[in-house]
Structures are given as structure tokens and as C-alpha cells.
Write an enzyme that holds these catalytic residues in place. Structure first.
Site, PDB file in Angstrom:
ATOM      1  N   ARG A 164     -31.685 -21.622   3.049  1.00 28.86           N
ATOM      2  CA  ARG A 164     -32.620 -20.615   3.581  1.00 28.86           C
ATOM      3  C   ARG A 164     -32.754 -19.418   2.635  1.00 28.86           C
ATOM      4  O   ARG A 164     -32.884 -18.275   3.074  1.00 28.86           O
ATOM      5  CB  ARG A 164     -32.184 -20.114   4.972  1.00 28.86           C
ATOM      6  CG  ARG A 164     -31.985 -21.195   6.003  1.00 28.86           C
ATOM      7  CD  ARG A 164     -33.294 -21.823   6.466  1.00 28.86           C
ATOM      8  NE  ARG A 164     -33.053 -22.710   7.601  1.00 28.86           N
ATOM      9  CZ  ARG A 164     -32.781 -24.007   7.487  1.00 28.86           C
ATOM     10  NH1 ARG A 164     -32.751 -24.591   6.295  1.00 28.86           N
ATOM     11  NH2 ARG A 164     -32.569 -24.739   8.560  1.00 28.86           N
ATOM     12  N   SER A 238     -35.369 -19.428  14.570  1.00 29.68           N
ATOM     13  CA  SER A 238     -33.963 -18.999  14.492  1.00 29.68           C
ATOM     14  C   SER A 238     -33.911 -17.570  13.975  1.00 29.68           C
ATOM     15  O   SER A 238     -34.413 -17.291  12.890  1.00 29.68           O
ATOM     16  CB  SER A 238     -33.187 -19.884  13.527  1.00 29.68           C
ATOM     17  OG  SER A 238     -33.351 -21.232  13.875  1.00 29.68           O
ATOM     18  N   GLU A 334     -31.954 -14.137   9.694  1.00 28.25           N
ATOM     19  CA  GLU A 334     -32.799 -14.976   8.838  1.00 28.25           C
ATOM     20  C   GLU A 334     -34.221 -14.407   8.784  1.00 28.25           C
ATOM     21  O   GLU A 334     -34.900 -14.477   7.760  1.00 28.25           O
ATOM     22  CB  GLU A 334     -32.825 -16.404   9.417  1.00 28.25           C
ATOM     23  CG  GLU A 334     -33.685 -17.361   8.630  1.00 28.25           C
ATOM     24  CD  GLU A 334     -33.617 -18.783   9.168  1.00 28.25           C
ATOM     25  OE1 GLU A 334     -32.523 -19.359   9.230  1.00 28.25           O
ATOM     26  OE2 GLU A 334     -34.694 -19.309   9.517  1.00 28.25           O
TER      27      GLU A 334
HETATM   28  P1  FAD Z   1     -44.540 -15.090   7.185  1.00 26.12           P
HETATM   29  O1  FAD Z   1     -43.768 -14.872   8.439  1.00 26.12           O
HETATM   30  O2  FAD Z   1     -45.937 -14.631   7.149  1.00 26.12           O
HETATM   31  O3  FAD Z   1     -43.733 -14.456   5.974  1.00 26.12           O
HETATM   32  C1  FAD Z   1     -42.353 -14.693   5.835  1.00 26.12           C
HETATM   33  C2  FAD Z   1     -41.874 -14.007   4.542  1.00 26.12           C
HETATM   34  O4  FAD Z   1     -42.486 -14.624   3.422  1.00 26.12           O
HETATM   35  C3  FAD Z   1     -42.272 -12.528   4.465  1.00 26.12           C
HETATM   36  O5  FAD Z   1     -41.253 -11.824   3.823  1.00 26.12           O
HETATM   37  C4  FAD Z   1     -43.555 -12.542   3.627  1.00 26.12           C
HETATM   38  O6  FAD Z   1     -43.737 -11.346   2.905  1.00 26.12           O
HETATM   39  C5  FAD Z   1     -43.296 -13.701   2.693  1.00 26.12           C
HETATM   40  N1  FAD Z   1     -44.537 -14.422   2.321  1.00 26.12           N
HETATM   41  C6  FAD Z   1     -45.291 -15.219   3.117  1.00 26.12           C
HETATM   42  N2  FAD Z   1     -46.302 -15.757   2.419  1.00 26.12           N
HETATM   43  C7  FAD Z   1     -46.205 -15.280   1.157  1.00 26.12           C
HETATM   44  C8  FAD Z   1     -46.965 -15.459  -0.036  1.00 26.12           C
HETATM   45  N3  FAD Z   1     -48.052 -16.238  -0.086  1.00 26.12           N
HETATM   46  N4  FAD Z   1     -46.573 -14.788  -1.163  1.00 26.12           N
HETATM   47  C9  FAD Z   1     -45.473 -13.972  -1.147  1.00 26.12           C
HETATM   48  N5  FAD Z   1     -44.718 -13.780  -0.046  1.00 26.12           N
HETATM   49  C10 FAD Z   1     -45.080 -14.416   1.090  1.00 26.12           C
HETATM   50  N6  FAD Z   1     -38.149 -22.066   9.530  1.00 26.12           N
HETATM   51  C11 FAD Z   1     -37.451 -23.071   8.958  1.00 26.12           C
HETATM   52  O7  FAD Z   1     -37.019 -22.973   7.797  1.00 26.12           O
HETATM   53  N7  FAD Z   1     -37.195 -24.225   9.644  1.00 26.12           N
HETATM   54  C12 FAD Z   1     -37.634 -24.432  10.887  1.00 26.12           C
HETATM   55  O8  FAD Z   1     -37.399 -25.494  11.459  1.00 26.12           O
HETATM   56  C13 FAD Z   1     -38.361 -23.381  11.539  1.00 26.12           C
HETATM   57  N8  FAD Z   1     -38.782 -23.514  12.814  1.00 26.12           N
HETATM   58  C14 FAD Z   1     -39.449 -22.484  13.415  1.00 26.12           C
HETATM   59  C15 FAD Z   1     -39.863 -22.652  14.750  1.00 26.12           C
HETATM   60  C16 FAD Z   1     -40.560 -21.619  15.389  1.00 26.12           C
HETATM   61  C17 FAD Z   1     -40.988 -21.814  16.833  1.00 26.12           C
HETATM   62  C18 FAD Z   1     -40.871 -20.447  14.682  1.00 26.12           C
HETATM   63  C19 FAD Z   1     -41.673 -19.364  15.351  1.00 26.12           C
HETATM   64  C20 FAD Z   1     -40.456 -20.273  13.369  1.00 26.12           C
HETATM   65  C21 FAD Z   1     -39.731 -21.285  12.733  1.00 26.12           C
HETATM   66  N9  FAD Z   1     -39.278 -21.161  11.396  1.00 26.12           N
HETATM   67  C22 FAD Z   1     -38.605 -22.196  10.791  1.00 26.12           C
HETATM   68  C23 FAD Z   1     -39.523 -19.929  10.656  1.00 26.12           C
HETATM   69  C24 FAD Z   1     -40.909 -19.900   9.949  1.00 26.12           C
HETATM   70  O9  FAD Z   1     -41.809 -20.754  10.572  1.00 26.12           O
HETATM   71  C25 FAD Z   1     -40.810 -20.293   8.477  1.00 26.12           C
HETATM   72  O10 FAD Z   1     -39.929 -19.446   7.788  1.00 26.12           O
HETATM   73  C26 FAD Z   1     -42.175 -20.255   7.777  1.00 26.12           C
HETATM   74  O11 FAD Z   1     -42.061 -20.746   6.474  1.00 26.12           O
HETATM   75  C27 FAD Z   1     -42.790 -18.863   7.762  1.00 26.12           C
HETATM   76  O12 FAD Z   1     -44.113 -18.994   7.304  1.00 26.12           O
HETATM   77  P2  FAD Z   1     -45.187 -17.848   7.502  1.00 26.12           P
HETATM   78  O13 FAD Z   1     -46.397 -18.238   6.741  1.00 26.12           O
HETATM   79  O14 FAD Z   1     -45.380 -17.585   8.945  1.00 26.12           O
HETATM   80  O15 FAD Z   1     -44.451 -16.634   6.790  1.00 26.12           O
HETATM   81  P1  NAP Z   2     -29.340 -28.340  16.720  1.00 30.50           P
HETATM   82  O1  NAP Z   2     -29.781 -29.762  16.659  1.00 30.50           O
HETATM   83  O2  NAP Z   2     -29.012 -27.743  18.045  1.00 30.50           O
HETATM   84  O3  NAP Z   2     -28.103 -28.160  15.726  1.00 30.50           O
HETATM   85  C1  NAP Z   2     -27.469 -26.895  15.612  1.00 30.50           C
HETATM   86  C2  NAP Z   2     -27.175 -26.614  14.152  1.00 30.50           C
HETATM   87  O4  NAP Z   2     -26.265 -27.582  13.677  1.00 30.50           O
HETATM   88  C3  NAP Z   2     -28.414 -26.697  13.304  1.00 30.50           C
HETATM   89  O5  NAP Z   2     -28.780 -25.403  12.976  1.00 30.50           O
HETATM   90  C4  NAP Z   2     -28.049 -27.563  12.115  1.00 30.50           C
HETATM   91  O6  NAP Z   2     -28.033 -26.876  10.877  1.00 30.50           O
HETATM   92  C5  NAP Z   2     -26.642 -28.033  12.400  1.00 30.50           C
HETATM   93  N1  NAP Z   2     -26.647 -29.511  12.375  1.00 30.50           N
HETATM   94  C6  NAP Z   2     -26.918 -30.361  13.399  1.00 30.50           C
HETATM   95  N2  NAP Z   2     -26.774 -31.642  12.993  1.00 30.50           N
HETATM   96  C7  NAP Z   2     -26.430 -31.596  11.689  1.00 30.50           C
HETATM   97  C8  NAP Z   2     -26.139 -32.572  10.705  1.00 30.50           C
HETATM   98  N3  NAP Z   2     -26.177 -33.868  10.997  1.00 30.50           N
HETATM   99  N4  NAP Z   2     -25.833 -32.149   9.471  1.00 30.50           N
HETATM  100  C9  NAP Z   2     -25.780 -30.849   9.155  1.00 30.50           C
HETATM  101  N5  NAP Z   2     -26.053 -29.872  10.041  1.00 30.50           N
HETATM  102  C10 NAP Z   2     -26.367 -30.231  11.292  1.00 30.50           C
HETATM  103  O7  NAP Z   2     -30.451 -27.420  15.999  1.00 30.50           O
HETATM  104  P2  NAP Z   2     -31.836 -26.878  16.547  1.00 30.50           P
HETATM  105  O8  NAP Z   2     -31.733 -25.414  16.742  1.00 30.50           O
HETATM  106  O9  NAP Z   2     -32.351 -27.740  17.666  1.00 30.50           O
HETATM  107  O10 NAP Z   2     -32.775 -27.082  15.281  1.00 30.50           O
HETATM  108  C11 NAP Z   2     -33.058 -28.365  14.810  1.00 30.50           C
HETATM  109  C12 NAP Z   2     -33.450 -28.277  13.347  1.00 30.50           C
HETATM  110  O11 NAP Z   2     -34.625 -27.485  13.207  1.00 30.50           O
HETATM  111  C13 NAP Z   2     -32.383 -27.609  12.477  1.00 30.50           C
HETATM  112  O12 NAP Z   2     -32.376 -28.247  11.222  1.00 30.50           O
HETATM  113  C14 NAP Z   2     -32.856 -26.185  12.351  1.00 30.50           C
HETATM  114  O13 NAP Z   2     -32.491 -25.591  11.128  1.00 30.50           O
HETATM  115  C15 NAP Z   2     -34.376 -26.351  12.418  1.00 30.50           C
HETATM  116  N6  NAP Z   2     -34.969 -25.162  13.049  1.00 30.50           N
HETATM  117  C16 NAP Z   2     -35.039 -24.029  12.293  1.00 30.50           C
HETATM  118  C17 NAP Z   2     -35.610 -22.886  12.821  1.00 30.50           C
HETATM  119  C18 NAP Z   2     -35.740 -21.661  11.973  1.00 30.50           C
HETATM  120  O14 NAP Z   2     -36.435 -20.740  12.372  1.00 30.50           O
HETATM  121  N7  NAP Z   2     -35.118 -21.600  10.834  1.00 30.50           N
HETATM  122  C19 NAP Z   2     -36.098 -22.881  14.125  1.00 30.50           C
HETATM  123  C20 NAP Z   2     -35.982 -24.041  14.860  1.00 30.50           C
HETATM  124  C21 NAP Z   2     -35.422 -25.177  14.315  1.00 30.50           C
HETATM  125  P3  NAP Z   2     -29.372 -26.676   9.980  1.00 30.50           P
HETATM  126  O15 NAP Z   2     -30.085 -25.547  10.638  1.00 30.50           O
HETATM  127  O16 NAP Z   2     -28.803 -26.314   8.661  1.00 30.50           O
HETATM  128  O17 NAP Z   2     -30.139 -27.938   9.971  1.00 30.50           O
END
Ligand code: FAD
Ligand code: NAP
Length: 338
Positions: A164, A238, A334
Site C-alpha cells: 500500500r 480500509s 491508509e
Molecule cells: P483519490 O481518492 O481521488 O486519491 C487518492 C490519492 O491519490 C490522493 O492523495 C490523490 O491526490 C492521489 N491521486 C489520485 N489520482 C491522482 C493522479 N492522477 N495523479 C496524482 N495523484 C493522484 N484500495 C485498495 O487498495 N484495495 C481495495 O480493495 C480497496 N477497496 C475499497 C473499497 C471501498 C468501498 C472504498 C470506498 C475504497 C477502497 N479502496 C481500496 C481505496 C480506494 O478505492 C483506492 O485507493 C483507489 O485507488 C483510490 O482511487 P481514487 O481515484 O478514488 O483516488
Molecule cells: P478479510 O478477508 O477479512 O481478511 C482480513 C485481512 O487478512 C486482509 O486485510 C488481508 O490482508 C489478510 N488476509 C486474508 N487472507 C490472506 C491470505 N491468504 N494471505 C495474506 N493475507 C490475507 O479482508 P477484507 O477486509 O474482507 O478485504 C478483502 C480484500 O480486499 C483484502 O485483500 C483487502 O486488502 C481488500 N480491501 C481493501 C480495502 C482498502 O480500502 N484498502 C477495502 C476493502 C477491501 P490484505 O489486505 O493484505 O490482503
């Protein structure tokens, strides 16, 4: 390209937080990114590029320029026997790119289906889900630096991807407008179903032969069953990162808390599920006024309607403190705080 003044950002962030941008513009081409970068309106440390606003918490009005990136276009730029190279405008909706690839059987991002936001943000925090991180398929990132108009190309190595993390979230935070990302995807599928919930869902769906589409559908089903839809309840996914701790600390905690959830990392640490720590500290389903901790996933902080960014930030402080008291682990946010 118009510069507007005093624009509400409420509809541009998935938390649904009211905040006013002093200046606001939309760019829809690389040329416009270059134009705005050279213009005097860009202020050091006071300009923000946005995609879908799904990883942002506004804790106050934004006293500078917000640039909403809407650069479109998905283009196949090169092809070998094994790979395709897809160059994608930073403003393309991430899930639309996933659907584009599924249709053509290009493999590598199917596990990342339904992540909100735009392509341009995918390298910023090296988006990841269900056992896959986007760093494994990013070939190059093109960006225009603030105060300059030259296009800079970053190779995968230049991006310094981590869990991340990337150079764009650290050293180069708020210094570039990412204009495009090129992905290198496999033509011959290699499936990743290492993440427990996927095989379970595939079985429930009755899928016998694995396909890219099948995996994406399984991921979509799991996500829809567990995560709040930001269109209904404001959130940014998250809120905290999963912390990494030493094996020694993990072993100690395991004695006290036998059900602690940890996964070994390639840095010989243990990644702890932050959601589990928060849940154990009693926050899951918590609600006070319009802020809360989601009832199905404690890692997701939510805005039930009229919460302010400051309210959500305060809740995050209370959670960090109480998790620290119980586990001596300090959670890091995050979500990008502004
Ligand atoms: P923004 O929120 O608009 O921006 C995020 C950051 O990036 C800011 O600092 C912004 O300045 C910068 N930025 C954005 N675009 C640019 C650009 N073109 N140039 C320079 N800087 C830029 N994230 C995960 O990693 N895994 C997930 O599974 C995941 N699940 C999610 C589920 C939900 C329901 C929600 C609401 C969010 C989730 N996220 C997840 C977080 C988010 O969706 C991601 O981080 C996504 O990549 C953000 O994209 P955005 O375009 O909305 O970025
Ligand atoms: P989950 O299945 O409840 O699991 C909890 C955590 O355990 C996750 O964050 C995941 O880490 C870790 N995990 C589970 N199984 C794993 C494996 N086999 N190996 C390594 N790590 C494992 O998680 P959840 O909240 O429902 O999310 C599911 C996936 O979607 C995750 O990968 C999570 O990162 C992603 N997600 C991300 C966001 C975001 O905003 N960043 C939001 C929603 C969902 P990892 O997170 O490293 O995978």
C-alpha cells in the site's frame, strides 16, 4: 479548461464529506495537465490531484487548487506472444479497465475487480486485494510534475512499490499529475486463488472450470456481501493499513490472544489483520452521531450522513489509542488526510 472558485467537494469524495475547494478544475488531456502545471495557480504544497475521491478524508476546506483528473482512453500499445501492454488514461474508472481486460481475457487484474476510484490512483498506494497487488502488472507510469510541463516516465522500479505504498505516496506526494498508466498483462491466464474467500465463493457459485471472468465475479460477490457501498454509506474502504510486526512480538501476542490473525510477509515480519485488532478492541458496529465503524468490517470507518471529516479523524484517533493500549501496536492510516 475553466478554473472555478469555492466549489463543494461533497460529491467528489466517497466519504461524502462537505469541504470547499478554493479553486477547482477538471483536466481531460495530458496537454491540459501540462497547461495547469505551468500556470501560476499551482501552489507548492497546496494543490491536490483527485480521481474518484475514494481514498481521501477532508478534515477542513481545501485552501488551494483541486485538479480533478478525467483523462480518458484505453489503448493496446504493444503485444508479444505472452503479454499485452495496455496504456490507460489516469481518469478511466478502474473497474472499467478490469471489465475491458476480462472481456479480452487479459489476465492480471481480475482479483482487483470493483475497487472504487480511477486508474491514476492505482500506483499511488499500489492497490491490492484478494492476494494481488497492482505493482505486479504496472509497466510504466507517466506524470507531469507541478511547475513544469515535461512528461516524466516512471518504470516499475522507479515507483518503489511496497505494501500500500509507492514513491507517489511518500517522496513525491502531491508533486505530480499522473496522466497515464501502462499495464503489462498476461495473454495466457495464471490464476491466483490463494485468498481463502475466493475458492469458497467459486464453490458456492458452482464454478468448475476457472476463468478470469469467474474469479472477477467471485470477487465482486464477496465485496458486495461485505463492504458498504459508498453511494449509500460514506466511506473510503480500509481506513487503516494492516500493521506488520516482528515474529517475536507476534509469538508473544499469540500467547495472550490465541485467535490473533497474522500472515507471514516476505520481509520476515507478520502482517496482522487490522480489522481483527479493531474488532477485539470493541469498535465493530460502533456509532456515535453520524460517525461509526462498519458492522461487517471494523476496518471501514463510515459517515452515516452529516459527519464532518474532523469527526471521522477523531474517531480514528480513539481507535488507534485503544488498539495501542490493548496490543501495543500503533495503527497507521491508509486513507490520505487533507
Ligand atoms: P483519490 O481518492 O481521488 O486519491 C487518492 C490519492 O491519490 C490522493 O492523495 C490523490 O491526490 C492521489 N491521486 C489520485 N489520482 C491522482 C493522479 N492522477 N495523479 C496524482 N495523484 C493522484 N484500495 C485498495 O487498495 N484495495 C481495495 O480493495 C480497496 N477497496 C475499497 C473499497 C471501498 C468501498 C472504498 C470506498 C475504497 C477502497 N479502496 C481500496 C481505496 C480506494 O478505492 C483506492 O485507493 C483507489 O485507488 C483510490 O482511487 P481514487 O481515484 O478514488 O483516488
Ligand atoms: P478479510 O478477508 O477479512 O481478511 C482480513 C485481512 O487478512 C486482509 O486485510 C488481508 O490482508 C489478510 N488476509 C486474508 N487472507 C490472506 C491470505 N491468504 N494471505 C495474506 N493475507 C490475507 O479482508 P477484507 O477486509 O474482507 O478485504 C478483502 C480484500 O480486499 C483484502 O485483500 C483487502 O486488502 C481488500 N480491501 C481493501 C480495502 C482498502 O480500502 N484498502 C477495502 C476493502 C477491501 P490484505 O489486505 O493484505 O490482503
Amino acid at each position: 479548461m475553466k478554473i472555478k472558485e469555492n466549489i463543494s467537494l461533497k460529491d467528489f469524495n466517497s466519504f461524502g464529506i462537505e469541504a470547499i475547494a478554493k479553486f477547482f478544475t477538471i483536466i481531460s488531456s495530458t496537454e491540459q495537465a501540462q497547461e495547469i502545471s505551468e500556470s501560476l495557480i499551482i501552489e507548492k504544497n497546496n494543490s491536490l490531484v483527485m480521481g474518484g475521491g475514494s481514498n481521501i478524508l477532508f478534515t477542513r476546506n481545501f485552501d488551494g487548487l483541486v485538479i480533478k483528473n478525467e483523462i480518458s482512453g484505453i489503448e493496446l500499445t504493444n503485444e508479444t506472444d505472452d503479454f499485452v501492454f495496455i496504456k490507460c488514461g489516469a481518469g478511466v474508472i478502474w473497474h472499467e479497465l478490469v471489465l475491458f481486460c476480462i472481456e479480452r481475457n487479459y489476465c492480471g487484474i481480475e482479483n482487483l475487480a470493483l475497487i472504487p476510484g480511477c486508474v491514476g490512483a492505482s500506483p499511488i498506494q499500489n492497490i491490492g486485494a484478494y492476494g494481488v497487488e497492482v505493482k505486479d502488472v504496472i509497466h510504466a507510469v507517466e506524470a507531469v510534475p507541478f511547475f513544469d510541463s515535461k512528461i516524466i516516465s516512471f518504470s516499475n522500479n522507479d515507483c518503489h512499490f511496497g505494501y500500500r505504498e509507492s514513491v507517489f505516496k511518500n517522496k513525491y506526494k502531491n508533486q505530480f499529475i499522473i496522466t497515464s498508466v501502462t499495464y503489462k498483462l498476461k495473454k495466457n491466464p495464471v490464476f491466483n486463488i490463494s485468498y481463502g474467500a475466493i475458492p469458497q465463493e467459486l464453490e458456492r457459485m458452482g464454478v468448475k472450470d476457472l476463468t478470469i471472468k469467474g474469479i472477477a465475479l467471485a470477487v465482486i460477490n464477496i465485496r458486495n456481501s461485505k463492504l458498504p457501498n459508498p453511494k449509500i454509506i460514506g466511506n473510503a474502504g480500509s481506513f487503516f493499513k494492516n500493521p506488520e510486526i516482528s515474529i517475536a512480538q507476534y509469538e508473544e501476542l499469540k500467547i495472550k490472544f490465541p485467535s490473533i490473525v497474522g500472515y507471514p510477509t516476505d520481509k520476515s515480519n507478520v502482517k496482522i489483520a487490522a480489522g481483527w485488532l479493531i474488532e477485539q478492541s470493541g469498535w465493530k458496529g460502533f456509532r456515535e452521531g453520524d460517525v461509526g465503524c462498519h458492522e461487517k468490517q471494523a476496518l471501514v470507518l463510515v459517515n452515516f450522513g452529516k459527519a464532518t471529516g474532523a469527526d471521522i479523524y477523531k474517531l480514528s484517533e480513539r481507535i488507534i489509542e485503544s488498539v495501542f493500549q490493548q496490543f501495543q501496536i500503533r495503527l497507521e492510516r491508509e486513507v490520505n488526510i487533507y
